[in-house]
Design a protein around this motif. Structure first.
Motif, PDB file in Angstrom:
ATOM      1  N   ASN A  71      12.356 -21.426   0.577  1.00  0.00           N
ATOM      2  CA  ASN A  71      11.582 -22.502   1.202  1.00  0.00           C
ATOM      3  C   ASN A  71      10.349 -21.967   1.928  1.00  0.00           C
ATOM      4  N   ALA A  72       9.505 -22.869   2.363  1.00  0.00           N
ATOM      5  CA  ALA A  72       8.197 -22.509   2.926  1.00  0.00           C
ATOM      6  C   ALA A  72       8.286 -21.745   4.239  1.00  0.00           C
ATOM      7  N   SER A  73       9.426 -21.808   4.908  1.00  0.00           N
ATOM      8  CA  SER A  73       9.557 -21.064   6.164  1.00  0.00           C
ATOM      9  C   SER A  73      10.132 -19.664   5.932  1.00  0.00           C
ATOM     10  N   GLY A  74      10.365 -19.307   4.676  1.00  0.00           N
ATOM     11  CA  GLY A  74      10.880 -17.981   4.360  1.00  0.00           C
ATOM     12  C   GLY A  74      12.390 -17.889   4.386  1.00  0.00           C
ATOM     13  N   ALA A  75      13.054 -19.021   4.427  1.00  0.00           N
ATOM     14  CA  ALA A  75      14.513 -19.041   4.480  1.00  0.00           C
ATOM     15  C   ALA A  75      15.097 -19.509   3.150  1.00  0.00           C
ATOM     16  N   LEU A  76      16.362 -19.211   2.953  1.00  0.00           N
ATOM     17  CA  LEU A  76      17.074 -19.718   1.791  1.00  0.00           C
ATOM     18  C   LEU A  76      17.458 -21.166   2.076  1.00  0.00           C
ATOM     19  N   SER A  77      17.497 -21.995   1.062  1.00  0.00           N
ATOM     20  CA  SER A  77      17.741 -23.417   1.272  1.00  0.00           C
ATOM     21  C   SER A  77      19.220 -23.805   1.240  1.00  0.00           C
ATOM     22  N   PHE A  78      20.073 -22.915   0.776  1.00  0.00           N
ATOM     23  CA  PHE A  78      21.505 -23.210   0.751  1.00  0.00           C
ATOM     24  C   PHE A  78      22.084 -23.136   2.165  1.00  0.00           C
ATOM     25  N   PRO A  79      23.168 -23.861   2.430  1.00  0.00           N
ATOM     26  CA  PRO A  79      23.833 -23.719   3.729  1.00  0.00           C
ATOM     27  C   PRO A  79      24.227 -22.257   3.963  1.00  0.00           C
ATOM     28  N   ARG A  80      24.038 -21.790   5.170  1.00  0.00           N
ATOM     29  CA  ARG A  80      24.137 -20.371   5.503  1.00  0.00           C
ATOM     30  C   ARG A  80      25.427 -19.692   5.062  1.00  0.00           C
ATOM     31  N   ASN A  81      26.549 -20.310   5.191  1.00  0.00           N
ATOM     32  CA  ASN A  81      27.816 -19.657   4.843  1.00  0.00           C
ATOM     33  C   ASN A  81      28.345 -20.036   3.468  1.00  0.00           C
ATOM     34  N   SER A  82      27.515 -20.645   2.653  1.00  0.00           N
ATOM     35  CA  SER A  82      27.971 -21.081   1.330  1.00  0.00           C
ATOM     36  C   SER A  82      27.971 -19.916   0.334  1.00  0.00           C
ATOM     37  N   GLU A  83      28.721 -20.080  -0.723  1.00  0.00           N
ATOM     38  CA  GLU A  83      28.771 -19.077  -1.790  1.00  0.00           C
ATOM     39  C   GLU A  83      27.392 -18.877  -2.416  1.00  0.00           C
ATOM     40  N   HIS A  84      26.659 -19.975  -2.619  1.00  0.00           N
ATOM     41  CA  HIS A  84      25.325 -19.879  -3.216  1.00  0.00           C
ATOM     42  C   HIS A  84      24.358 -19.110  -2.315  1.00  0.00           C
ATOM     43  N   TYR A  85      24.471 -19.332  -1.014  1.00  0.00           N
ATOM     44  CA  TYR A  85      23.634 -18.600  -0.058  1.00  0.00           C
ATOM     45  C   TYR A  85      23.905 -17.105  -0.179  1.00  0.00           C
ATOM     46  N   GLU A  95      17.178  -6.337  -4.829  1.00  0.00           N
ATOM     47  CA  GLU A  95      15.815  -6.125  -5.316  1.00  0.00           C
ATOM     48  C   GLU A  95      14.913  -5.539  -4.232  1.00  0.00           C
ATOM     49  N   GLY A  96      15.468  -5.273  -3.060  1.00  0.00           N
ATOM     50  CA  GLY A  96      14.687  -4.654  -1.988  1.00  0.00           C
ATOM     51  C   GLY A  96      14.095  -5.610  -0.972  1.00  0.00           C
ATOM     52  N   VAL A  97      14.382  -6.888  -1.085  1.00  0.00           N
ATOM     53  CA  VAL A  97      13.875  -7.877  -0.135  1.00  0.00           C
ATOM     54  C   VAL A  97      14.742  -7.809   1.121  1.00  0.00           C
ATOM     55  N   ARG A  98      14.102  -7.701   2.268  1.00  0.00           N
ATOM     56  CA  ARG A  98      14.813  -7.589   3.539  1.00  0.00           C
ATOM     57  C   ARG A  98      14.708  -8.889   4.335  1.00  0.00           C
ATOM     58  N   PHE A  99      15.769  -9.178   5.062  1.00  0.00           N
ATOM     59  CA  PHE A  99      15.837 -10.374   5.896  1.00  0.00           C
ATOM     60  C   PHE A  99      15.704  -9.981   7.359  1.00  0.00           C
ATOM     61  N   ASN A 100      15.056 -10.841   8.110  1.00  0.00           N
ATOM     62  CA  ASN A 100      14.945 -10.684   9.550  1.00  0.00           C
ATOM     63  C   ASN A 100      15.367 -12.008  10.171  1.00  0.00           C
ATOM     64  N   ARG A 101      16.559 -12.016  10.776  1.00  0.00           N
ATOM     65  CA  ARG A 101      17.105 -13.251  11.369  1.00  0.00           C
ATOM     66  C   ARG A 101      17.163 -14.386  10.347  1.00  0.00           C
ATOM     67  N   GLU A 102      17.727 -14.102   9.211  1.00  0.00           N
ATOM     68  CA  GLU A 102      17.952 -15.085   8.140  1.00  0.00           C
ATOM     69  C   GLU A 102      16.675 -15.546   7.454  1.00  0.00           C
ATOM     70  N   ARG A 103      15.577 -14.881   7.698  1.00  0.00           N
ATOM     71  CA  ARG A 103      14.308 -15.245   7.055  1.00  0.00           C
ATOM     72  C   ARG A 103      13.707 -14.036   6.349  1.00  0.00           C
ATOM     73  N   ILE A 104      12.884 -14.343   5.369  1.00  0.00           N
ATOM     74  CA  ILE A 104      12.148 -13.320   4.630  1.00  0.00           C
ATOM     75  C   ILE A 104      10.710 -13.372   5.116  1.00  0.00           C
ATOM     76  N   GLU A 105      10.151 -12.231   5.384  1.00  0.00           N
ATOM     77  CA  GLU A 105       8.775 -12.146   5.846  1.00  0.00           C
ATOM     78  C   GLU A 105       7.837 -12.423   4.659  1.00  0.00           C
ATOM     79  N   LEU A 106       7.288 -13.622   4.630  1.00  0.00           N
ATOM     80  CA  LEU A 106       6.441 -14.015   3.499  1.00  0.00           C
ATOM     81  C   LEU A 106       5.193 -13.149   3.387  1.00  0.00           C
ATOM     82  N   GLU A 107       4.647 -12.720   4.506  1.00  0.00           N
ATOM     83  CA  GLU A 107       3.449 -11.882   4.454  1.00  0.00           C
ATOM     84  C   GLU A 107       3.714 -10.596   3.667  1.00  0.00           C
TER      85      GLU A 107
END
Length: 124
Positions: A71-85, A95-107
């Motif tokens: 999503n546009a805020s850099g977060a995953l759209s699935f519910p946080r504790n779901s299997e899809h999430y 693939e090397g993408v890192r999360f910071n507090r459940e968000r991906i740094e879009l920059e």
């Protein structure tokens, strides 16, 4: 083209679905794109929800990297504790993408399509 995706594409929406799936296939490993970004690149500005609908219908085992769309805020759209999430997060982290507090740094991780990308990968 539509036959590649089977019955999930109805005849009226087939072109939009195929355009969106082809755009998602161009997102490189280790990069992400937002739903709105995919929609705009596929030729459907303001079609972020359409992208979500298309990705929901992608059959399991298809070679479409659906997990690279967030999503546009850099977060995953699935519910946080779901299997899809957990699955999406795991695929991105592999693939090397890192999360910071459940968000991906879009920059840092957002795919920026270039003219070279278009020349090499955009369907003709």
């Amino acid at each position: 083209m539509a036959s590649q995706y089977g019955t999930m594409i109805d005849k009226n929406a087939g072109t939009a679905y195929a355009d969106i799936l082809e755009t998602v296939k161009r997102i490189p490993r280790g990069r992400v794109a937002t739903y709105g970004q995919v929609a705009a690149l596929a030729g459907y500005p303001r079609g972020a929800r359409l992208v979500g609908t298309v990705l929901q219908r992608v059959p399991t085992g298809t070679r479409v990297p659906w997990h690279r769309v967030i999503n546009a805020s850099g977060a995953l759209s699935f519910p946080r504790n779901s299997e899809h999430y957990r699955l999406q997060r795991s695929k991105l982290e592999r693939e090397g993408v890192r999360f910071n507090r459940e968000r991906i740094e879009l920059e840092r991780y957002q795919w920026r399509e270039t003219e070279l990308d278009n020349a090499l990968w955009k369907p003709r």
